[in-house]
Scaffold this active site. Structure first.
Site, PDB file in Angstrom:
ATOM      1  N   GLY A  11       0.853  -1.199   0.000  1.00 32.79           N
ATOM      2  CA  GLY A  11       0.000   0.000   0.000  1.00 32.79           C
ATOM      3  C   GLY A  11       0.880   1.237   0.000  1.00 32.79           C
ATOM      4  O   GLY A  11       1.895   1.272   0.691  1.00 32.79           O
ATOM      5  N   ILE A 135       1.631   3.816   6.879  1.00 34.32           N
ATOM      6  CA  ILE A 135       0.880   4.675   7.800  1.00 34.32           C
ATOM      7  C   ILE A 135       0.586   3.937   9.103  1.00 34.32           C
ATOM      8  O   ILE A 135       0.205   4.555  10.087  1.00 34.32           O
ATOM      9  CB  ILE A 135      -0.450   5.173   7.175  1.00 34.32           C
ATOM     10  CG1 ILE A 135      -1.397   4.011   6.858  1.00 34.32           C
ATOM     11  CG2 ILE A 135      -0.191   6.014   5.939  1.00 34.32           C
ATOM     12  CD1 ILE A 135      -2.827   4.441   6.560  1.00 34.32           C
ATOM     13  N   ASP A 136       0.747   2.600   9.102  1.00 37.98           N
ATOM     14  CA  ASP A 136       0.369   1.814  10.284  1.00 37.98           C
ATOM     15  C   ASP A 136       1.407   1.887  11.415  1.00 37.98           C
ATOM     16  O   ASP A 136       1.092   1.566  12.555  1.00 37.98           O
ATOM     17  CB  ASP A 136       0.171   0.340   9.897  1.00 37.98           C
ATOM     18  CG  ASP A 136      -0.858   0.156   8.799  1.00 37.98           C
ATOM     19  OD1 ASP A 136      -1.702   1.058   8.631  1.00 37.98           O
ATOM     20  OD2 ASP A 136      -0.816  -0.875   8.111  1.00 37.98           O
ATOM     21  N   ARG A 275     -23.525   7.820  14.526  1.00 44.85           N
ATOM     22  CA  ARG A 275     -23.093   7.938  13.122  1.00 44.85           C
ATOM     23  C   ARG A 275     -21.647   7.459  12.994  1.00 44.85           C
ATOM     24  O   ARG A 275     -20.837   7.652  13.904  1.00 44.85           O
ATOM     25  CB  ARG A 275     -23.155   9.396  12.657  1.00 44.85           C
ATOM     26  CG  ARG A 275     -24.552   9.974  12.627  1.00 44.85           C
ATOM     27  CD  ARG A 275     -25.364   9.412  11.443  1.00 44.85           C
ATOM     28  NE  ARG A 275     -26.623  10.083  11.307  1.00 44.85           N
ATOM     29  CZ  ARG A 275     -27.741   9.750  11.956  1.00 44.85           C
ATOM     30  NH1 ARG A 275     -27.746   8.739  12.804  1.00 44.85           N
ATOM     31  NH2 ARG A 275     -28.850  10.433  11.760  1.00 44.85           N
TER      32      ARG A 275
HETATM   33  O1  F6P Z   1      -1.002  -0.922   5.430  1.00 41.33           O
HETATM   34  C1  F6P Z   1      -1.572   0.286   5.084  1.00 41.33           C
HETATM   35  C2  F6P Z   1      -3.071   0.153   4.980  1.00 41.33           C
HETATM   36  O2  F6P Z   1      -3.603   1.409   4.599  1.00 41.33           O
HETATM   37  C3  F6P Z   1      -3.760  -0.354   6.242  1.00 41.33           C
HETATM   38  O3  F6P Z   1      -3.918   0.641   7.211  1.00 41.33           O
HETATM   39  C4  F6P Z   1      -5.041  -0.881   5.678  1.00 41.33           C
HETATM   40  O4  F6P Z   1      -5.558  -1.913   6.499  1.00 41.33           O
HETATM   41  C5  F6P Z   1      -4.624  -1.433   4.342  1.00 41.33           C
HETATM   42  O5  F6P Z   1      -3.416  -0.783   3.999  1.00 41.33           O
HETATM   43  C6  F6P Z   1      -5.614  -1.229   3.240  1.00 41.33           C
HETATM   44  O6  F6P Z   1      -5.147  -1.925   2.137  1.00 41.33           O
HETATM   45  P1  F6P Z   1      -5.652  -1.696   0.656  1.00 41.33           P
HETATM   46  O7  F6P Z   1      -5.162  -0.370   0.184  1.00 41.33           O
HETATM   47  O8  F6P Z   1      -5.046  -2.829  -0.103  1.00 41.33           O
HETATM   48  O9  F6P Z   1      -7.154  -1.725   0.706  1.00 41.33           O
END
Ligand code: F6P
Length: 357
Positions: A11, A135-136, A275
């Site tokens: 990602g 970002i994690d 919400r």
């Molecule tokens: O690892 C980064 C991340 O944005 C995570 O926070 C999220 O769970 C995942 O990638 C989403 O993945 P994708 O972009 O494949 O939907």
């Protein structure tokens, strides 16, 4: 002549371009005998030999640019040893392209899955240097990954904006924050945005405790409550299930994500209006914040230095306020979780934030 291959995998996130610029500027400033091969769309480019020759002009003006100039893709580690649909051995193909181009090293920018493959390539004999992006912030061996601070800014902004509308209507609002299996992003954005309840995967929640926290706020005269919920948050009951049982339960998929489940349970138990807001991929979008620009540039410069010295097999990370090199074999396959005993969690609790535990 140094021949360097660059790729960004997994990602995307903010500051990938800033990091690559840092590597290339450092190397070009040290030597004019350099060739840069940019592999397109992550490991796919290395497997299928798709690359572009890059010059210093390609790295000009990209410090502030989001995404990655090389493109990215997810190529799961567990499928790397499986042949592709045409029977191609992916690992052999990557090695073949590396040797055919006579590369001195690969610079690989990525998160957890990416590091497993990078370490496998190292074991296969290739020279590899990696940079920690996500970002994690869940990469083992570094206190911080680039992209994280930018995503904290965006998720915090989402919570800030929810504050005014939540206060006007006297509702309960849930902001769902990314972070995969860890809670770094949710905890930091939640604290920065003044969330009242923060749910992270590392601290399984009890819905009764969440309801109690909301009711206590109402008793004290607060008309609204804001929850920052990690996409990987989990209830105590679900955390007690085996992996197999949990998978079976999740297959039924009544709600689009955990936040909607928590919202339904709060509504049912309190009768309050709830919400859900999901900023989703906006958290990875746009340009890097100033912190990430500096941080990724520093990591890139140190990676460039390692390459010039011919030191390979390392991730360039950050520990105790210093840039460090961490052996790839130590990084690969490990997640950096938030510890429930971390002082930041205790401090958040002292501030009155509930973790639903
Ligand atoms: O690892 C980064 C991340 O944005 C995570 O926070 C999220 O769970 C995942 O990638 C989403 O993945 P994708 O972009 O494949 O939907």
């Amino acid at each position: 002549m140094k021949k360097i291959g660059l790729l960004t995998s997994g990602g995307d996130c903010q500051a990938l371009n800033a990091a690559m610029r840092g590597v290339v500027k450092t190397i070009i400033n040290a030597s004019d005998q350099v060739e840069i091969y940019g592999f397109l769309e992550g490991y796919k480019g290395l497997i299928y030999g798709n690359f572009r020759m890059l010059g210093s002009a390609d790295f000009s003006g990209i410090l502030t640019k989001g995404g990655t100039i090389l493109g990215s893709s997810r190529t799961p580690f567990k499928l790397m040893r499986e042949p592709d649909e045409n029977g191609l051995d992916k690992v052999e193909a990557m090695k073949h392209n590396y040797y055919k181009l006579n590369l001195d090293c690969l610079v690989i920018l990525g998160g957890n899955g990416t590091h497993k493959t990078a370490n496998m390539l190292r074991e296969e004999g290739l020279n590899v240097v990696t940079l920690p992006k996500t970002i994690d912030n869940d990469l083992w061996g570094t206190d911080m990954t680039f992209g994280f601070q930018s995503a904290v800014d965006i998720a915090t902004d989402a919570i800030d904006r929810i504050h005014t509308t939540a206060a006007s209507h006297g509702r309960v609002f849930i902001v769902e924050v990314m972070g995969h299996k860890v809670g770094w992003l949710t905890l930091n954005a939640g604290m920065a945005g003044g969330a009242d309840i923060i749910l992270v995967p590392e601290i399984p929640y009890n819905i009764k405790k969440i309801v109690k926290a909301i009711e206590e706020r109402h008793k004290r005269g607060s008309r609204f409550t804001i929850l920052a919920v990690a996409e990987g948050a989990i209830s105590k009951e679900d955390a007690a299930l085996s992996k197999k049982e949990l998978k079976k339960k999740q297959e039924k998929k009544i709600y689009p994500s955990i936040s909607y489940q928590v919202a339904a349970e709060i509504e049912e138990r309190t009768g309050l209006d709830v919400r859900v807001t999901v900023p989703g991929h906006t958290q990875r979008g746009g340009g890097p914040c100033p912190y990430d620009r500096v941080f990724a540039s520093r990591l890139g410069a140190e990676a460039g230095k390692l390459i010039m010295k011919g030191e390979y097999g390392f991730m360039v990370g950050y520990s105790n306020r210093e840039i460090v090199k961490v052996p790839l074999e130590d990084v690969a396959g490990k997640l950096k979780y938030l510890s429930p005993d971390a002082s930041i969690i205790q401090e958040a609790k002292m501030l009155g934030i509930s973790f639903g535990d």
